[in-house]
Design an enzyme around this catalytic site. Structure first.
Site, mmCIF file in Angstrom:
data_model
loop_
_atom_site.group_PDB
_atom_site.id
_atom_site.type_symbol
_atom_site.label_atom_id
_atom_site.label_comp_id
_atom_site.label_asym_id
_atom_site.label_seq_id
_atom_site.Cartn_x
_atom_site.Cartn_y
_atom_site.Cartn_z
ATOM 1 N N GLU A 111 1.058 -1.266 0.475
ATOM 2 C CA GLU A 111 0.004 0.273 0.501
ATOM 3 C C GLU A 111 0.573 1.047 0.147
ATOM 4 O OE1 GLU A 111 -3.025 0.543 -0.194
ATOM 5 O OE2 GLU A 111 -3.870 -2.288 -0.119
ATOM 6 N N HIS A 135 -3.654 2.084 8.522
ATOM 7 C CA HIS A 135 -4.398 2.082 8.285
ATOM 8 C C HIS A 135 -4.764 0.073 8.862
ATOM 9 C CE1 HIS A 135 -6.909 -0.794 6.019
ATOM 10 N NE2 HIS A 135 -5.808 -1.767 5.006
ATOM 11 N N HIS A 137 -7.932 -2.932 10.213
ATOM 12 C CA HIS A 137 -9.208 -3.395 10.366
ATOM 13 C C HIS A 137 -9.636 -3.704 11.728
ATOM 14 C CE1 HIS A 137 -7.381 -6.153 7.103
ATOM 15 N NE2 HIS A 137 -6.876 -4.473 6.611
ATOM 16 N N GLU A 165 -17.265 12.910 23.865
ATOM 17 C CA GLU A 165 -16.873 13.278 23.063
ATOM 18 C C GLU A 165 -16.280 13.760 21.544
ATOM 19 O OE1 GLU A 165 -14.215 9.840 23.867
ATOM 20 O OE2 GLU A 165 -12.931 11.244 23.756
ATOM 21 N N HIS A 206 -13.962 -2.978 4.465
ATOM 22 C CA HIS A 206 -12.172 -3.883 5.223
ATOM 23 C C HIS A 206 -11.885 -2.502 6.289
ATOM 24 C CE1 HIS A 206 -7.794 -3.241 2.599
ATOM 25 N NE2 HIS A 206 -7.992 -3.902 3.387
HETATM 26 ZN ZN ZN Z 1 -6.110 -3.733 5.068
#
Ligand code: ZN
Length: 272
Positions: A111, A135, A137, A165, A206
């Site tokens: 990525e 990134h 999950h 908040e 994702h």
């Molecule tokens: Zn991912």
């Protein structure tokens, strides 16, 4: 000390991401723009230049730490140099090369173009400019994208009303991107544009992409959003009909904390 302090921080953050259950197996990746002075503390072993799919002139010459492709983030704590390393962007912003780490011939995350497109979009000369992209999950936010037809305004309003908040942490809201094949230039470019507007982005079915000026700020944004959706699910288990913060209460928060909010989010009606 720059290297030592950075490695302490990256080890803590990756361990915390793992213990939270947000980076199973080789899921998730991180990039961090580091102070160029780190070069004085490492013994650089420069690899071949690798051309980027698109030039990134705003980050030309910068140094980043990136996790490695196929590597498990839970192992960064054991060896940040075997599971990631430093890269350098070329003087024209059109290529990168490895400088340190990536032991055993490993490479940066697949990525990486998405990460670098984003850094190129969001980097500024101002103090507090974003330096970190994570990134991961996050199960509650991913589950939410299966349970409710989302868009950026619905997702943002849901966070605001389910946890006091959230309006203060995400005054400009968070973004939502419908499902795309990951790892492509298209999702990278669309994500970079969305992250320039708002620091948190949920990829449908994702996971999250989140930017911040530090690892702590970035981790904190992930944590607040994910925990808020956890609260939402717990409340829904107890009752199909929910009580939550009213628009009037949100307005009081906005006023008290002098938040510059996105007015479109305030106008959004939730589908539950
Ligand atoms: Zn991912």
């Amino acid at each position: 000390m720059i290297l030592e302090n950075f490695l302490t921080e990256i080890k803590k953050t990756t361990a915390d991401l793992w213990h939270k259950g947000w980076t199973e197996a080789n899921g998730g990746n991180i990039s961090v723009r580091v102070d160029k002075a780190v070069l004085e503390e490492i013994d650089p072993a420069a690899g071949q230049w690798v051309e980027l799919p698109k030039k990134c002139p705003k980050i030309a010459g910068e140094i980043f730490y990136a996790t490695g492709t196929g590597k498990h983030l839970r192992n960064v704590e054991l060896s940040p140099s075997a599971n990631g390393g430093f890269i350098e962007i070329s003087p024209d912003g059109g290529a990168y090369r490895t400088l340190w780490g990536f032991q055993g011939g490993s490479k940066p995350t697949s990525e990486l173009p998405s990460h670098l497109f984003t850094h190129n979009e969001v980097t500024t000369d101002q103090p507090g400019s974003p330096r970190v992209l994570i990134h991961c999950h996050t199960p509650n936010l991913i589950a939410l994208s299966y349970a409710i037809k989302l868009d950026s305004n619905i997702l943002s309003k849901l966070l605001w009303v389910m946890q006091t908040e959230c309006l203060v942490v995400f005054p400009e809201g968070v973004s939502f991107l419908p499902w795309h094949v990951p790892g492509t230039n298209q999702i990278g470019e669309e994500s970079a544009k969305l992250l320039k507007k708002r620091p948190v982005l949920l990829w449908e079915y994702h996971g999250l992409l989140v930017i911040g000026s530090s690892l702590d700020e970035t981790f904190g944004r992930i944590h607040v959003a994910e925990k808020t959706v956890d609260i939402f699910f717990k409340a829904r288990l107890c009752s199909a009909k929910l009580n939550y913060l009213s628009d009037e209460q949100l307005e009081k928060l906005r006023s008290q904390f002098d938040c510059r909010i996105d007015p479109e989010i305030m106008k959004t009606k939730l589908p539950f």
